[in-house]
Design a protein around this motif. Sequence first.
Motif, short mmCIF file in Angstrom:
data_model
loop_
_atom_site.label_atom_id
_atom_site.label_comp_id
_atom_site.label_asym_id
_atom_site.label_seq_id
_atom_site.Cartn_x
_atom_site.Cartn_y
_atom_site.Cartn_z
N PHE A 1 -5.89 4.46 -5.92
CA PHE A 1 -7.25 4.93 -5.65
C PHE A 1 -7.57 6.20 -6.45
O PHE A 1 -8.65 6.35 -7.02
N ARG A 2 -6.58 7.11 -6.52
CA ARG A 2 -6.79 8.34 -7.29
C ARG A 2 -7.01 8.01 -8.76
O ARG A 2 -7.76 8.68 -9.46
N LEU B 1 -6.73 11.65 -1.07
CA LEU B 1 -7.76 11.11 -1.95
C LEU B 1 -8.70 12.20 -2.47
O LEU B 1 -9.50 11.96 -3.37
N LEU C 1 -1.40 2.46 -2.62
CA LEU C 1 -2.86 2.44 -2.65
C LEU C 1 -3.48 3.82 -2.89
O LEU C 1 -4.47 3.94 -3.62
N ALA C 2 -2.88 4.86 -2.31
CA ALA C 2 -3.46 6.20 -2.49
C ALA C 2 -3.41 6.59 -3.98
O ALA C 2 -4.41 7.09 -4.54
N GLY D 1 -10.49 5.37 -8.44
CA GLY D 1 -11.62 5.74 -7.58
C GLY D 1 -12.14 4.59 -6.74
O GLY D 1 -13.12 4.73 -6.01
N THR D 2 -11.53 3.41 -6.87
CA THR D 2 -11.92 2.25 -6.07
C THR D 2 -10.80 1.22 -6.18
O THR D 2 -9.75 1.50 -6.75
N PHE D 3 -11.02 0.03 -5.63
CA PHE D 3 -10.05 -1.05 -5.83
C PHE D 3 -10.31 -1.65 -7.20
O PHE D 3 -11.43 -1.99 -7.52
N TRP E 1 -10.38 -4.91 0.18
CA TRP E 1 -10.19 -6.21 -0.48
C TRP E 1 -9.47 -7.16 0.46
O TRP E 1 -8.67 -6.74 1.29
N THR F 1 -3.08 3.16 5.48
CA THR F 1 -3.51 3.44 4.11
C THR F 1 -4.75 2.62 3.75
O THR F 1 -5.68 3.13 3.13
N LEU G 1 -9.94 -4.60 -8.75
CA LEU G 1 -9.64 -6.03 -8.56
C LEU G 1 -9.64 -6.78 -9.90
O LEU G 1 -10.53 -6.58 -10.70
N ASN H 1 0.82 -1.22 0.00
CA ASN H 1 0.00 0.00 0.00
C ASN H 1 0.84 1.26 0.00
O ASN H 1 0.41 2.30 -0.49
N ASN I 1 -13.78 -8.41 -2.61
CA ASN I 1 -14.02 -7.07 -2.13
C ASN I 1 -15.16 -7.13 -1.14
O ASN I 1 -16.21 -7.66 -1.47
N GLU J 1 -3.26 10.18 4.56
CA GLU J 1 -3.52 9.45 3.31
C GLU J 1 -4.91 9.79 2.77
O GLU J 1 -5.08 9.97 1.56
N LEU K 1 -14.38 4.44 1.12
CA LEU K 1 -15.24 3.54 0.34
C LEU K 1 -16.21 2.69 1.16
O LEU K 1 -17.23 2.24 0.64
N VAL L 1 -3.75 -8.04 -7.84
CA VAL L 1 -4.22 -6.77 -7.29
C VAL L 1 -3.07 -6.04 -6.58
O VAL L 1 -2.94 -4.81 -6.66
N MET L 2 -2.20 -6.80 -5.93
CA MET L 2 -1.08 -6.18 -5.22
C MET L 2 -0.04 -5.63 -6.19
O MET L 2 0.50 -4.55 -5.99
#
Lengths: 165, 424
Positions: free
Chosen positions: A157-158, B49, A153-154, A161-163, B154, B142, A165, A98, B26, B45, B150, A143-144
């Motif tokens: 995400f930017r 966002l 992760l930040a 807007g989500t994970f 995950w 994080t 996967l 992350n 998820n 963190e 959200l 995913v990692m």
Amino acid sequence: MELRGKAHCFGDDVNTDYIISGKYKFKTLDMKELAKHVMEDLDPDFARKVQPGDFVVAGRNFGCGSSREQAPLALLNAGVGAVLAQSFARIFYRNAINTGLPVVVCDTSLIESGDELVVDLEKGLLQNLTKGKEIPIKPLPPVMLKILSDGGLAAHFRKYGTFHL
Amino acid sequence: MSMTITEKILAAHAGKDRVSPGELINCRLDLVLANDVTAPVAIKEFSKLGLDRVFDPDRVALVPDHFTPNKDIKSAELALCVREFARSYGITNYFEVGKMGIEHCLLPEQGLVLPGDMIIGADSHTCTYGALGAFATGVGSTDLAAAMALGECWFKVPESMKFIYHGKMRPWVGGKDLILYTIGDIGVDGALYRAMEFTGEAIQDLSIEGRLTMCNMAIEAGAKNGILAPDEKTKAYVEKRAKRPYRFYYSDPDAAYVEVKEYDVSQIEPQVAFPHLPENSRPVSEAQGIELDQVVIGSCTNGRIEDLRVAAKILKGRKVHPRLRVIIIPGTQEVYLQALREGLLETFVEAGTVVSTPTCGPCLGGHMGILAKGEKALSTTNRNFVGRMGHPESEVYLCGPAVAAASAVTGMITHPEEVMGDAD
């Protein structure tokens, strides 16, 4: 993502208090300051010796203990390019990805301090140039790898807007 | 297809009929939490966002418990950061000093973590809540920042490892002794990435407090979560506290486990974990006579009312050994008040101990009981790493409240029977 550097070897069960002692990590959010003390209870000269891109190499259960992200952040800010271990404590493993610190699961018994290493995360290959050996690495979950290649992760995400996967 | 309780909770929160170990999913989260050490990093963190709200202000809990009441200027600034964030984002479950307790004692007591829940917390001992039949695990700041944004996170579905505790516990044996014994058996990475599922007659016999203690230390074996099946005791505990619906999940009888461990608890003595890993646990009889400088009774592991009752039973009418400092820390204000009403605090003060406001303080070498070079402490906390409670050359032994209280009287590690005779 190809990484290149020298190995700095440590043992089993390197806990988060060894990585960055509690007496420093609660005092500040300044990671450059924390980085000066990284691994100091195990090797007081480590922060001075480590060159940008070098690898921390360890045995089993690296990063056990607390959930605090100061541990991977202090390693990153000290210039550590990746941590290679036989196994990782799971919270540290997630935190490392992350925050953008590559973590590699492999047989580290074939590595000694000072060895020159090249790691290819996509290809899942580690070369010990000093020993002339190739060591297979356990591939990161997709995913990692995605989060890591986005820079943490930040940043991931930017971007999405989500994970993703 | 059969599933474990862990798999059922994960599947329900991933919107799937079933999940299998190794699968990436998820999940929707019921609660996310952080403290005064981890929240500031998460807030930093979160601010990256670029969001103006958290996913649900009622489902974020912020508990400044590690360095409060503020230890120094640095910790005051961290606490301020959490307070200002809570105010500006309208966080309902922010607990100011006066309401604050040790997070993993406080949230179950407040009915904020419930059976069937999916919970993540930026604190490694978040796994405590598995004692109520919830899935709960620790994450970093994080992950927490993304979860605050959200309401999701995950996960890789963990393999489950089953622990069956047969028989009746001996006098002075509790949840702490069972979990120290278990970690001694499997090691500090014995359950790495796995779910530890605690079952058997002895688990049914344990109080909710004892179960919270066991699940609290699942992380000390490397586990992702600790969990056990909810029952009538769980129902009695949560029904008067819950502010929203909850659900009981149970493992199917033919669910798959990667490994099964069975113990006869009638053979287990009160345990003591020697420095510097929780896996160094031995029967107290093998630790007798080790001289101490400090005893701590409290923490997210053993700071609940039952723990204080056990300690008070032993300390009643007795005095702390003159060489020792004994620090007792009720986990929450409710525990503090209950201990006051039951006369436990009077017992503690008369015995020569000090009773503190709720804080994590000494457990992590933060404040309220730091060790000097060469000093030895016996503590009901959860970690005895090098330098954990202070100087790198100090030593921490771990135990349950009964051994801690008995040792407080004699000044050395002592079996409670030595002080109390055979009376339990």
